[in-house]
Enzyme design. Structure first.
Site, PDB file in Angstrom:
ATOM      1  N   CYS A 134       0.834  -1.208   0.000  1.00  0.00           N
ATOM      2  CA  CYS A 134       0.000   0.000   0.000  1.00  0.00           C
ATOM      3  C   CYS A 134       0.871   1.261   0.000  1.00  0.00           C
ATOM      4  O   CYS A 134       1.568   1.530   0.986  1.00  0.00           O
ATOM      5  CB  CYS A 134      -0.913  -0.051   1.223  1.00  0.00           C
ATOM      6  SG  CYS A 134      -1.750   1.483   1.631  1.00  0.00           S
ATOM      7  N   CYS A 172       0.144   3.700   2.799  1.00  0.00           N
ATOM      8  CA  CYS A 172       0.626   3.122   4.063  1.00  0.00           C
ATOM      9  C   CYS A 172       2.120   3.393   4.225  1.00  0.00           C
ATOM     10  O   CYS A 172       2.587   3.746   5.315  1.00  0.00           O
ATOM     11  CB  CYS A 172       0.389   1.620   4.097  1.00  0.00           C
ATOM     12  SG  CYS A 172      -1.342   1.119   4.037  1.00  0.00           S
TER      13      CYS A 172
END
Length: 130
Positions: free
Chosen positions: A30, A33
């Site tokens: 991600c 993230c």
């Protein structure tokens, strides 16, 4: 304090034994993230009285499902075992610091009173729709 890796085996213990816990639900693939990770890590050093926990949603699918994680990163904040905040999205450093300040400033007696009121009202609302 560095961030803690959290699993379904230790999640409840961490939340139950610390006053303030921030949990970052993330995955290695991600992009947002990965962008949020250094912000979260830096805050963990700045605020040593707060526990900063990370849940790898790929490795901990059951834990992600338990909290209904649909988008990552998702940040959750607990104080005195009460979930106070749960939002997807990577926060900038200033917003994370503001959130921590707001959590610390809460009157937890008032929060517990409101939680109890809501719980007491829920059975009445459920009975009315039945």
């Amino acid at each position: 304090m560095a961030t803690l890796a959290v699993t379904r085996e230790n999640f409840d213990e961490i939340v139950e034994t610390h006053d303030v816990v921030l949990v970052d639900f993330w995955a290695s693939w991600c992009g947002p993230c990965r962008m949020f990770a250094p912000v979260f890590e830096k805050a963990s050093v700045t605020y040593p009285d707060v526990v900063f926990a990370k849940v790898d949603t790929e490795a901990e699918r059951d834990l992600a499902a338990r909290f209904g994680i649909m988008s990552i990163p998702t940040l959750m904040a607990f104080r005195d075992q009460i979930l106070l905040y749960a939002q997807p999205g990577a926060l900038p450093a200033a917003a994370l610091e503001d959130l921590i300040g707001q959590i610390r400033a809460l009157d937890m007696d008032e929060v517990r009173r409101k939680v109890a009121e809501t719980a007491a009202e829920r059975p009445a609302a459920d009975a009315a729709t039945a």
